[in-house]
Motif scaffolding. Structure first.
Motif: not given
Length: 216
Positions: A190-216
């Motif tokens: 869940f990158p912040n404004g200064n880590t949004v350009t970082h390469d998180f590789g295969s880790t899933r990224r989100v721009e906002a949090l949602d419990l249903a999405d976290l559970r999937s």
């Protein structure tokens, strides 16, 4: 999934720019001719730990800098700024915490920042996120090693009585992601404004949090 673990201050409220400004003001206060712009700071955030970041930066330049003193000044400025600034939770944070509690999940905050920094943010967010309602809160005083070491997550899981496979971590930086993964915890970036350009590789990224999405 039985536990949701927020992994850093800026997964709750994006204070990354406040922190960058605090570093720059601390440098000036100590008479150090450094000025970290957003691009440089974003690159420096690839490693964890503000004090160590200052020390490494000085070593690269062959400069003699008291990293402990500079970081203490930065922390003071950061805390003072939080106390004087209106801070809002990031998108989906309040709703995700509320839904998690309604559905019986444990919720934790797992950082290796200082207790004073956490307290300052807790005060700033008091009207929307109640830190005293977290099932576990970890700061650097409770563990022997900072992230990306796994200890903070291992400690949190032990306190909750939860298995790593039953938890999901939310992290905004590479060191935090590595820490959660080292503890065997699934992690969402869940990158912040200064880590949004970082390469998180295969880790899933989100721009906002949602419990249903976290559970999937």
């Amino acid at each position: 999934m039985t536990a949701i673990l927020f992994g850093s201050i800026s997964t709750l409220a994006d204070t990354s720019e406040i922190q960058r400004d605090a570093f720059n003001r601390a440098f000036a206060e100590h008479g150090i001719d450094w000025q970290w712009d957003r691009e440089e700071y974003a690159g420096l955030l690839a490693s964890s730990g503000g004090r160590d970041r200052v020390a490494a930066y000085a070593e690269e330049r062959g400069e003699d800098v008291d990293a402990d003193a500079v970081h203490a000044t930065k922390s003071r400025i950061y805390q003072e700024t939080l106390a004087a600034t209106e801070i809002a939770p990031r998108e989906g944070v309040v709703e995700t915490i509320r839904a998690a509690r309604e559905q019986g999940f444990q919720v934790g905050l797992v950082t290796t920042t200082s207790a004073d920094n956490l307290a300052a943010l807790g005060t700033a967010l008091a009207d929307s996120v109640a830190f005293d309602e977290f099932d576990v809160v970890v700061d650097v005083s409770k563990v022997g090693a900072r992230k990306p070491d796994a200890e903070a997550y291992s400690y949190a899981l032990a306190q909750l009585g939860a298995d790593a496979g039953d938890a999901v971590a939310i992290e905004d930086n590479l060191g935090g992601v590595a820490s959660a993964q080292a503890a065997g915890v699934a992690v969402v970036a869940f990158p912040n404004g200064n880590t949004v350009t970082h390469d998180f590789g295969s880790t899933r990224r989100v721009e906002a949090l949602d419990l249903a999405d976290l559970r999937s």
